[in-house]
Design a protein around this motif. Structure first.
Motif, PDB file in Angstrom:
ATOM      1  N   VAL A 193      38.895  11.509 -24.191  1.00  0.00           N
ATOM      2  CA  VAL A 193      38.986  10.181 -23.578  1.00  0.00           C
ATOM      3  C   VAL A 193      38.959  10.319 -22.056  1.00  0.00           C
ATOM      4  CG1 VAL A 193      40.467   8.143 -23.296  1.00  0.00           C
ATOM      5  CG2 VAL A 193      40.231   9.220 -25.557  1.00  0.00           C
ATOM      6  N   LEU A 194      39.699  11.307 -21.559  1.00  0.00           N
ATOM      7  CA  LEU A 194      39.706  11.534 -20.108  1.00  0.00           C
ATOM      8  C   LEU A 194      38.309  11.924 -19.625  1.00  0.00           C
ATOM      9  CD1 LEU A 194      41.202  11.827 -17.408  1.00  0.00           C
ATOM     10  CD2 LEU A 194      41.715  14.182 -18.026  1.00  0.00           C
ATOM     11  N   LYS A 195      37.664  12.801 -20.386  1.00  0.00           N
ATOM     12  CA  LYS A 195      36.315  13.252 -20.002  1.00  0.00           C
ATOM     13  C   LYS A 195      35.352  12.069 -19.942  1.00  0.00           C
ATOM     14  CE  LYS A 195      33.438  14.566 -22.942  1.00  0.00           C
ATOM     15  NZ  LYS A 195      32.407  13.792 -23.651  1.00  0.00           N
ATOM     16  N   ASP A 196      35.437  11.188 -20.937  1.00  0.00           N
ATOM     17  CA  ASP A 196      34.556  10.006 -20.939  1.00  0.00           C
ATOM     18  C   ASP A 196      34.857   9.092 -19.745  1.00  0.00           C
ATOM     19  OD1 ASP A 196      33.382  11.000 -23.164  1.00  0.00           O
ATOM     20  OD2 ASP A 196      34.051   9.432 -24.551  1.00  0.00           O
ATOM     21  N   ARG A 197      36.168   8.991 -19.410  1.00  0.00           N
ATOM     22  CA  ARG A 197      36.554   8.118 -18.288  1.00  0.00           C
ATOM     23  C   ARG A 197      36.012   8.608 -16.946  1.00  0.00           C
ATOM     24  NH1 ARG A 197      42.955   6.904 -18.539  1.00  0.00           N
ATOM     25  NH2 ARG A 197      42.938   5.746 -20.490  1.00  0.00           N
ATOM     26  N   THR A 216      28.252  12.958 -10.724  1.00  0.00           N
ATOM     27  CA  THR A 216      28.474  14.387 -10.433  1.00  0.00           C
ATOM     28  C   THR A 216      29.149  15.100 -11.610  1.00  0.00           C
ATOM     29  OG1 THR A 216      30.646  13.868  -9.447  1.00  0.00           O
ATOM     30  CG2 THR A 216      28.753  13.943  -7.949  1.00  0.00           C
ATOM     31  N   THR A 217      30.148  14.438 -12.220  1.00  0.00           N
ATOM     32  CA  THR A 217      30.945  15.143 -13.241  1.00  0.00           C
ATOM     33  C   THR A 217      30.094  15.463 -14.469  1.00  0.00           C
ATOM     34  OG1 THR A 217      32.856  13.931 -12.432  1.00  0.00           O
ATOM     35  CG2 THR A 217      33.131  15.071 -14.511  1.00  0.00           C
ATOM     36  N   ILE A 218      29.218  14.499 -14.865  1.00  0.00           N
ATOM     37  CA  ILE A 218      28.396  14.772 -16.052  1.00  0.00           C
ATOM     38  C   ILE A 218      27.403  15.900 -15.748  1.00  0.00           C
ATOM     39  CG2 ILE A 218      26.587  13.007 -15.662  1.00  0.00           C
ATOM     40  CD1 ILE A 218      28.217  13.808 -19.067  1.00  0.00           C
ATOM     41  N   ALA A 219      26.992  16.010 -14.486  1.00  0.00           N
ATOM     42  CA  ALA A 219      26.104  17.122 -14.108  1.00  0.00           C
ATOM     43  C   ALA A 219      26.842  18.450 -14.258  1.00  0.00           C
ATOM     44  CB  ALA A 219      25.613  16.935 -12.672  1.00  0.00           C
ATOM     45  N   GLY A 220      28.089  18.466 -13.810  1.00  0.00           N
ATOM     46  CA  GLY A 220      28.906  19.685 -13.945  1.00  0.00           C
ATOM     47  C   GLY A 220      29.158  20.018 -15.410  1.00  0.00           C
ATOM     48  N   ILE A 221      29.454  18.979 -16.201  1.00  0.00           N
ATOM     49  CA  ILE A 221      29.762  19.210 -17.624  1.00  0.00           C
ATOM     50  C   ILE A 221      28.530  19.756 -18.362  1.00  0.00           C
ATOM     51  CG2 ILE A 221      30.257  17.979 -19.794  1.00  0.00           C
ATOM     52  CD1 ILE A 221      32.395  16.419 -18.214  1.00  0.00           C
ATOM     53  N   GLN A 222      27.365  19.249 -17.976  1.00  0.00           N
ATOM     54  CA  GLN A 222      26.137  19.766 -18.613  1.00  0.00           C
ATOM     55  C   GLN A 222      26.022  21.275 -18.395  1.00  0.00           C
ATOM     56  OE1 GLN A 222      22.915  20.749 -17.194  1.00  0.00           O
ATOM     57  NE2 GLN A 222      21.851  20.800 -19.174  1.00  0.00           N
ATOM     58  N   ALA A 223      26.387  21.733 -17.173  1.00  0.00           N
ATOM     59  CA  ALA A 223      26.344  23.177 -16.875  1.00  0.00           C
ATOM     60  C   ALA A 223      27.370  23.939 -17.718  1.00  0.00           C
ATOM     61  CB  ALA A 223      26.587  23.407 -15.382  1.00  0.00           C
ATOM     62  N   LEU A 224      28.560  23.343 -17.876  1.00  0.00           N
ATOM     63  CA  LEU A 224      29.598  23.994 -18.694  1.00  0.00           C
ATOM     64  C   LEU A 224      29.139  24.121 -20.148  1.00  0.00           C
ATOM     65  CD1 LEU A 224      32.942  22.297 -17.498  1.00  0.00           C
ATOM     66  CD2 LEU A 224      32.206  24.645 -17.063  1.00  0.00           C
ATOM     67  N   GLU A 225      28.552  23.026 -20.673  1.00  0.00           N
ATOM     68  CA  GLU A 225      28.108  23.040 -22.075  1.00  0.00           C
ATOM     69  C   GLU A 225      26.985  24.060 -22.267  1.00  0.00           C
ATOM     70  OE1 GLU A 225      29.860  21.829 -24.259  1.00  0.00           O
ATOM     71  OE2 GLU A 225      30.666  19.879 -23.727  1.00  0.00           O
ATOM     72  N   GLN A 226      26.087  24.122 -21.266  1.00  0.00           N
ATOM     73  CA  GLN A 226      24.981  25.078 -21.364  1.00  0.00           C
ATOM     74  C   GLN A 226      25.515  26.517 -21.403  1.00  0.00           C
ATOM     75  OE1 GLN A 226      22.087  24.070 -18.439  1.00  0.00           O
ATOM     76  NE2 GLN A 226      20.408  24.746 -19.740  1.00  0.00           N
ATOM     77  N   ALA A 227      26.608  26.762 -20.677  1.00  0.00           N
ATOM     78  CA  ALA A 227      27.196  28.111 -20.648  1.00  0.00           C
ATOM     79  C   ALA A 227      28.080  28.366 -21.876  1.00  0.00           C
ATOM     80  CB  ALA A 227      28.022  28.276 -19.382  1.00  0.00           C
ATOM     81  N   GLY A 228      28.273  27.335 -22.715  1.00  0.00           N
ATOM     82  CA  GLY A 228      29.058  27.522 -23.946  1.00  0.00           C
ATOM     83  C   GLY A 228      30.544  27.690 -23.690  1.00  0.00           C
TER      84      GLY A 228
END
Ligand SMILES: NC(=O)c1ccc[n+]([C@@H]2O[C@H](COP(=O)([O-])OP(=O)(O)OC[C@H]3O[C@@H](n4cnc5c(N)ncnc54)[C@H](OP(=O)(O)O)[C@@H]3O)[C@@H](O)[C@H]2O)c1
Length: 267
Positions: free
Chosen positions: A222-226, A233-245
């Motif tokens: 819920v916090l992440k969605d908020r 910027t945050t979704i760009a960072g999260i995409q990098a985190l997800e790509q790195a697994g």
């Protein structure tokens, strides 16, 4: 002199931090707490700082109602041997990693035994301690154990079969978070922040996020969605985190630590 209520065996990192906190919080009067620590300089320094009593002889440990074991697990047999018969002790609490309740009970057949796993933030009163009770521990003794560990953070009760999982999550967790923090700090430096400012930002962001999730009882998703605005910027960072697994890596870290803890238990 009146016998002590609580004797701590081992005045190292954990034993001394717990005693400091218990005296500060007033869990028991300092004069009712005793320490057995073979390093005399360390022992006398703690006695002078805290006003606790020192046990000159290990056999005196058994005169207290509660015995608190804070030595390294490999020293456990030697410590049991030198203490001898515990004449007055009713409750034995261990923070030794990997020593099962069954082994504690064998060593202390007349006492009630409790196995616990605190973690390092206990040193600053922000720990969490998992507790497994041996057979026959009374509700009053449960209260005594919880009072001791609440003084250094939160407490949870777990089945002993879950202790390896606890070790892998909250026991080893401070190490994982230290690595994550280092990465965030280096990231801040990489994009131009001075290291001290990057460190302050990263530390307070971690502490503040945990406080927010706890106090508002929020699910992390819920916090992440908020905090992810469209195209931001945050979704760009999260995409990098997800790509790195990153999620898989953290789950794998807990699994690897769990398996190692089970292995050490068997060795
Ligand atoms: N540190 C943690 O975050 C953490 C977390 C969970 C559980 N634990 C558990 O807590 C226990 C203590 O860890 P620690 O980090 O505090 O270790 P530590 O700093 O090495 O402390 C152990 C202390 O016990 C003393 N000692 C040695 N032999 C003794 C004896 N015969 N009688 C009384 N005291 C004796 C040592 O003295 P010398 O220095 O003179 O040898 C030392 O001061 C371990 O079993 C560990 O598994 C620690």
């Amino acid at each position: 002199m009146e016998r002590p209520l609580l004797s701590v065996i081992g005045g190292g990192a954990m034993g001394s931090a717990l005693l400091r906190r218990w005296v500060a919080v007033g869990v028991y009067p300092a004069a009712q707490m005793a320490l057995r620590e073979p390093d005399l300089d360390k022992a006398v320094a703690l006695q002078q700082e805290l006003g606790i009593r020192l046990l000159a002889d290990p056999s005196q440990a058994g005169e207290s109602e509660i015995l608190f074991l804070a030595v390294k697990p490999q020293l456990f047999p030697a410590v049991v041997a030198e203490m001898g018969r515990l004449s007055a002790t009713e409750l034995v609490i261990s923070i030794m990693a990997g020593i099962p309740l069954q082994q504690l009970q064998q060593a202390f057949p007349k006492q009630k035994v409790v196995r616990t796993m605190p973690n390092t933030p206990a040193l600053v009163g922000a720990g969490i301690t998992a507790i497994s009770y041996g057979p026959g521990v009374t509700p009053m003794q449960v209260e005594q154990v919880e009072k001791l560990f609440r003084a250094v953070g939160e407490v949870v009760t777990v089945a002993e079969s879950q202790m390896d999982a606890v070790t892998a999550l909250s026991g080893s967790g401070p190490g994982y978070l230290a690595v994550i923090l280092e990465g965030l700090i280096d990231g801040g430096v990489q994009v131009g922040l001075p290291r001290p400012i990057a460190t302050q930002l990263a530390l307070q962001t971690l502490a503040g996020t945990a406080a927010l999730l706890q106090q508002e009882n929020l699910h992390p998703a819920v916090l992440k969605d908020r905090v992810t605005s469209p195209g931001g910027t945050t979704i760009a960072g999260i995409q990098a985190l997800e790509q790195a697994g990153v999620r898989g890596a953290l789950m794998q870290a807990v699994r690897a630590a769990y398996e190692r803890s089970c292995q050490l238990q068997g060795s």
